[in-house]
Design a protein around this motif. Structure first.
Motif, PDB file in Angstrom:
ATOM      1  N   ASN A   1       0.719  -1.185   0.138  1.00 50.98           N
ATOM      2  CA  ASN A   1       0.021  -0.180  -0.182  1.00 50.98           C
ATOM      3  C   ASN A   1       0.898   1.183   0.000  1.00 50.98           C
ATOM      4  OD1 ASN A   1      -2.771  -0.235   0.067  1.00 50.98           O
ATOM      5  ND2 ASN A   1      -2.608  -0.614   2.129  1.00 50.98           N
TER       6      ASN A   1
ATOM      7  N   VAL B   1      -3.609  -2.898  -4.118  1.00 53.30           N
ATOM      8  CA  VAL B   1      -4.206  -4.243  -3.853  1.00 53.30           C
ATOM      9  C   VAL B   1      -5.060  -3.715  -2.925  1.00 53.30           C
ATOM     10  CG1 VAL B   1      -2.314  -5.727  -4.077  1.00 53.30           C
ATOM     11  CG2 VAL B   1      -2.425  -4.225  -1.775  1.00 53.30           C
ATOM     12  N   ASP B   2      -6.418  -4.597  -2.684  1.00 51.16           N
ATOM     13  CA  ASP B   2      -7.524  -4.414  -1.555  1.00 51.16           C
ATOM     14  C   ASP B   2      -8.105  -5.358  -1.164  1.00 51.16           C
ATOM     15  OD1 ASP B   2      -9.124  -2.798  -0.187  1.00 51.16           O
ATOM     16  OD2 ASP B   2     -10.259  -1.848  -1.720  1.00 51.16           O
ATOM     17  N   SER B   3      -8.078  -5.642  -0.042  1.00 51.57           N
ATOM     18  CA  SER B   3      -8.905  -6.718   0.750  1.00 51.57           C
ATOM     19  C   SER B   3      -8.715  -6.529   2.139  1.00 51.57           C
ATOM     20  CB  SER B   3      -8.819  -8.111   0.177  1.00 51.57           C
ATOM     21  OG  SER B   3      -9.610  -9.068   0.545  1.00 51.57           O
ATOM     22  N   ILE B   4      -9.735  -6.491   2.814  1.00 52.36           N
ATOM     23  CA  ILE B   4      -9.510  -6.060   4.345  1.00 52.36           C
ATOM     24  C   ILE B   4      -9.309  -7.528   4.861  1.00 52.36           C
ATOM     25  CG2 ILE B   4     -10.926  -5.452   6.474  1.00 52.36           C
ATOM     26  CD1 ILE B   4     -12.254  -3.120   4.771  1.00 52.36           C
TER      27      ILE B   4
ATOM     28  N   LYS C   1      -7.240   4.497  -3.603  1.00 54.36           N
ATOM     29  CA  LYS C   1      -7.371   3.644  -2.665  1.00 54.36           C
ATOM     30  C   LYS C   1      -6.980   3.990  -1.151  1.00 54.36           C
ATOM     31  CE  LYS C   1      -6.629  -0.224  -0.228  1.00 54.36           C
ATOM     32  NZ  LYS C   1      -5.557  -1.131   0.495  1.00 54.36           N
TER      33      LYS C   1
ATOM     34  N   LEU D   1      -9.681   4.876   1.186  1.00 55.34           N
ATOM     35  CA  LEU D   1      -9.880   3.881   2.059  1.00 55.34           C
ATOM     36  C   LEU D   1      -8.952   3.791   3.218  1.00 55.34           C
ATOM     37  CD1 LEU D   1     -10.881   0.026   1.161  1.00 55.34           C
ATOM     38  CD2 LEU D   1      -9.243   0.593   2.975  1.00 55.34           C
ATOM     39  N   ASN D   2      -7.682   3.816   3.045  1.00 56.69           N
ATOM     40  CA  ASN D   2      -6.508   3.591   4.089  1.00 56.69           C
ATOM     41  C   ASN D   2      -6.887   4.982   4.930  1.00 56.69           C
ATOM     42  OD1 ASN D   2      -4.868   1.874   1.507  1.00 56.69           O
ATOM     43  ND2 ASN D   2      -5.638   0.982   3.623  1.00 56.69           N
TER      44      ASN D   2
ATOM     45  N   HIS E   1      -9.294   4.881   7.222  1.00 59.66           N
ATOM     46  CA  HIS E   1      -9.234   3.613   8.186  1.00 59.66           C
ATOM     47  C   HIS E   1      -8.184   3.824   9.554  1.00 59.66           C
ATOM     48  CE1 HIS E   1      -9.438  -1.031   6.969  1.00 59.66           C
ATOM     49  NE2 HIS E   1     -10.366  -0.750   7.615  1.00 59.66           N
TER      50      HIS E   1
ATOM     51  N   HIS F   1     -12.323  -6.579  12.588  1.00 60.94           N
ATOM     52  CA  HIS F   1     -10.955  -5.891  12.332  1.00 60.94           C
ATOM     53  C   HIS F   1     -10.525  -4.946  13.275  1.00 60.94           C
ATOM     54  CE1 HIS F   1      -8.659  -3.853   8.791  1.00 60.94           C
ATOM     55  NE2 HIS F   1      -7.794  -4.693   9.533  1.00 60.94           N
TER      56      HIS F   1
ATOM     57  N   GLN G   1      -4.629  -3.082  15.343  1.00 59.04           N
ATOM     58  CA  GLN G   1      -4.099  -3.478  14.134  1.00 59.04           C
ATOM     59  C   GLN G   1      -3.704  -2.486  13.310  1.00 59.04           C
ATOM     60  OE1 GLN G   1      -5.948  -6.897  11.922  1.00 59.04           O
ATOM     61  NE2 GLN G   1      -4.350  -6.866  10.230  1.00 59.04           N
ATOM     62  N   ILE G   2      -4.682  -1.661  12.910  1.00 57.77           N
ATOM     63  CA  ILE G   2      -4.521  -0.761  11.828  1.00 57.77           C
ATOM     64  C   ILE G   2      -3.785   0.312  12.477  1.00 57.77           C
ATOM     65  CG2 ILE G   2      -5.887   0.888  10.339  1.00 57.77           C
ATOM     66  CD1 ILE G   2      -8.207  -0.933  10.828  1.00 57.77           C
TER      67      ILE G   2
ATOM     68  N   LYS H   1       2.266   5.059   7.845  1.00 53.21           N
ATOM     69  CA  LYS H   1       1.161   5.037   7.007  1.00 53.21           C
ATOM     70  C   LYS H   1       0.475   6.424   6.637  1.00 53.21           C
ATOM     71  CE  LYS H   1      -0.412   0.440   8.636  1.00 53.21           C
ATOM     72  NZ  LYS H   1      -1.191  -0.248   9.436  1.00 53.21           N
TER      73      LYS H   1
ATOM     74  N   ARG I   1      -0.952   8.102   3.507  1.00 51.21           N
ATOM     75  CA  ARG I   1      -2.392   8.086   3.213  1.00 51.21           C
ATOM     76  C   ARG I   1      -3.231   9.451   3.250  1.00 51.21           C
ATOM     77  NH1 ARG I   1      -4.052   2.818   6.767  1.00 51.21           N
ATOM     78  NH2 ARG I   1      -2.557   1.322   5.921  1.00 51.21           N
TER      79      ARG I   1
HETATM   80  C1  CS2 Z   1      -5.498  -1.062   6.836  1.00 52.35           C
HETATM   81  C2  CS2 Z   1      -5.391  -1.879   5.669  1.00 52.35           C
HETATM   82  O1  CS2 Z   1      -4.073  -1.924   8.416  1.00 52.35           O
HETATM   83  C3  CS2 Z   1      -4.284  -1.322   7.862  1.00 52.35           C
HETATM   84  O2  CS2 Z   1      -3.528  -0.133   7.984  1.00 52.35           O
HETATM   85  O3  CS2 Z   1      -5.968   0.181   6.349  1.00 52.35           O
HETATM   86  O4  CS2 Z   1      -4.370  -3.096   5.899  1.00 52.35           O
HETATM   87  C4  CS2 Z   1      -6.458  -2.158   4.736  1.00 52.35           C
HETATM   88  O5  CS2 Z   1      -7.350  -3.104   5.587  1.00 52.35           O
HETATM   89  C5  CS2 Z   1      -6.232  -2.843   3.623  1.00 52.35           C
HETATM   90  O6  CS2 Z   1      -5.380  -1.833   2.675  1.00 52.35           O
HETATM   91  C6  CS2 Z   1      -7.496  -3.232   2.748  1.00 52.35           C
HETATM   92  O7  CS2 Z   1      -6.989  -3.144   1.251  1.00 52.35           O
END
Ligand code: CS2
Length: 495
Positions: A191, A229-232, A295, A299-300, A303, A369, A373-374, A381, A385
């Motif tokens: 990412n 790449v993308d998948s939680i 993405k 998304l990130n 997150h 989730h 962890q995030i 990050k 991001r």
């Molecule tokens: C999340 C990513 O852990 C993190 O920082 O933002 O791992 C997120 O779940 C993935 O990029 C989704 O594709």
């Protein structure tokens, strides 16, 4: 269906046929597959994402099985070797599905199996090297390689016996160059915006210091496509281990889990053969810059915002956070009104629909989730991001006050962890914990201490507009108690 576990039985080739009928398993003869991909960083994300696409492909293209390499621990090798590389993927859709993945044909731990890794890299059958090593694995500083990083220092001093990913990629290419073997394509699946470009620059800088002629060869011959790449993928926990083993009727020491949704976009620029990924749902594109930016930013970044704000509110998971109206409202507004307007999107891309789909994924109650962890690796990050959006907003003369709130929340989070004596999971943990411990709550002094971390904030940290807005955001959270956080969010979350 739940079957009783025979404690002696372990997942492996010999038990595949005996698994319950509802378990999906490899649709090809594993013995007939050959290794064509070396993957560095064989963690949960790789095993839940790329390895699954390859598993779909092997029936038609058996020459693309994977040799997985761990750099920092023997855990995956030791769990999967007794299982012939097999492991279970739990797909967390409306009806959870268990699927045994067979594409990992070999798993190596680089520190102990170093010569086997180098042999695999030099093997002409290896035509693709892929990486998921997380942001910190690239050892970057700004746009280039961090030459002071201990791993880089070590690998430059012993290029034939490297420890890090860049060192291995270059060591493998050097062997092939000397032997006259065509190079492999090097594909980053992390990412990072422009992941291929950054990896290429890091590899070239590293190679230049070993041998300028090698660098010239790599520059001319090796492709570093970008990818998105993308998948939680929540981390594996004991609940998953037990559920999977119970359903399988034998022990799987390290299953993985992810949401049903998965996307992989790869720039179609390879310097050697490539799998026909398009057959299995991978999008091959000539220009993916827009996808990875969208993405990361849509998304990130949200997150990470949920991770720090939610942790300060003592919430455990993303889905729990999304059940809190102030937090969900804030994040949605952050995405729709503050991030999306600053984003250049690929043609035909509808940001508002994309945001709607992401919010739906965040709400998925089937996925536990963890915000903790995030929250890992915030120093790595946040720049990729969120800081890009802030720079673009400043350049366009748009407000950045709301965009600064998640960064201020991270600073408060660091401070809270340091004061509670909780270690941070972050490559800059020591410096951050020191700043966190010394923080007094005074916005001017605290924010200045964080902004002095050039590796995170340069060059934005010197922009007075950013400094001012961040100070303001930090001060708004006051003592960062749940009620103080909620007050700020309630003010910002209104539709
Ligand atoms: C999340 C990513 O852990 C993190 O920082 O933002 O791992 C997120 O779940 C993935 O990029 C989704 O594709």
């Amino acid at each position: 269906m739940t079957v009783s576990i025979s404690t002696a039985a372990r997942l492996g080739d010999t038990v595949l046929d005996a698994l319950p009928v509802d378990i999906v398993r490899p649709a090809y003869d594993r013995a007939a597959t050959r290794i064509g991909i070396v993957h560095i960083g064989v963690g949960a994300f790789h095993r839940a994402h790329q390895a699954v696409y390859v598993d779909d492909l092997l029936a038609d293209e058996p020459e693309w099985a994977i040799c997985g390499v761990s750099l920092h621990g023997a855990g995956v090798r030791d769990a999967l070797r007794p299982q012939d590389g097999l492991y279970t993927l739990a797909l967390l859709g409306e009806r959870p599905v268990l699927r045994v993945i067979g594409s990992l044909k070999e798993v190596l731990y680089a520190r102990e199996d170093s010569s086997a890794v180098l042999d695999r890299l030099a093997d002409p059958c290896t035509r693709l090297v892929t990486l998921t090593i997380t942001e910190k694995g690239y050892c970057l500083a700004g746009d280039g390689l961090d030459l002071a990083n201990p791993e880089i220092v070590h690998d430059l001093a012993s290029p034939g016996a490297p420890h890090g990913a860049i060192g291995y990629v270059v060591a493998g290419l050097r062997r092939r160059w000397r032997l006259g073997v065509a190079p492999y394509t090097v594909l980053s699946c992390d990412n990072l915006a422009d992941n291929g470009g950054r990896l290429r620059r890091a590899v070239l800088q590293f190679a230049q210091r070993i041998d300028p002629a090698l660098k010239d060869w790599i520059e001319a011959e090796v492709a570093f496509p970008r990818s998105m790449v993308d998948s939680i993928t929540p981390a594996t926990d004991d609940v998953l281990r037990e559920q999977v083993s119970a359903q399988l009727g034998c022990i799987d020491a390290w299953p993985v889990q992810r949401e049903a949704y998965s996307q992989w976009v790869v720039e179609d620029r390879f310097c050697n053969d490539r799998p026909r990924f398009e057959r299995v749902g991978v999008t091959l594109s000539d220009d993916i810059a827009g996808y990875d930016r969208a993405k990361l930013r849509l998304l990130n970044a949200p997150h990470s915002a949920l991770a720090y704000l939610g942790s300060l509110l003592e919430i455990e998971t993303v889905a729990d956070a999304m059940r809190r109206p102030q937090l969900a409202g804030f994040v949605e507004r952050l995405m729709r009104e503050h991030i999306a307007p600053n984003l250049d999107t690929p043609r035909g891309f509808d940001p508002q629909a994309y945001i709607g789909a992401i919010l739906e994924r965040f709400r998925n109650p089937a996925i536990r989730h963890k915000l903790s962890q995030i929250a890992w690796d915030g120093s790595q990050k946040l720049p990729v991001r969120l800081l890009g959006t802030i720079s673009d907003a400043l350049a366009a003369g748009r407000p950045i006050d709301v965009l600064c709130l998640p960064i201020a929340a991270w600073m408060h989070f660091v401070r809270r962890q340091a004061n509670n004596g909780v270690a941070l999971v972050d490559p800059l943990d020591q410096a951050l914990s020191t700043i966190g411990r010394k923080a007094t709550g005074d916005a001017q002094g605290d924010v200045a201490a964080f902004l002095a971390m050039d590796a995170v904030f340069a060059p934005l940290g010197g922009d007075p507009r950013f400094v001012g807005a961040l100070r303001e955001a930090y001060a708004r959270f006051g003592d960062a108690t749940p009620s103080a956080i909620l007050r700020v969010l309630a003010g910002e979350g209104r539709a």
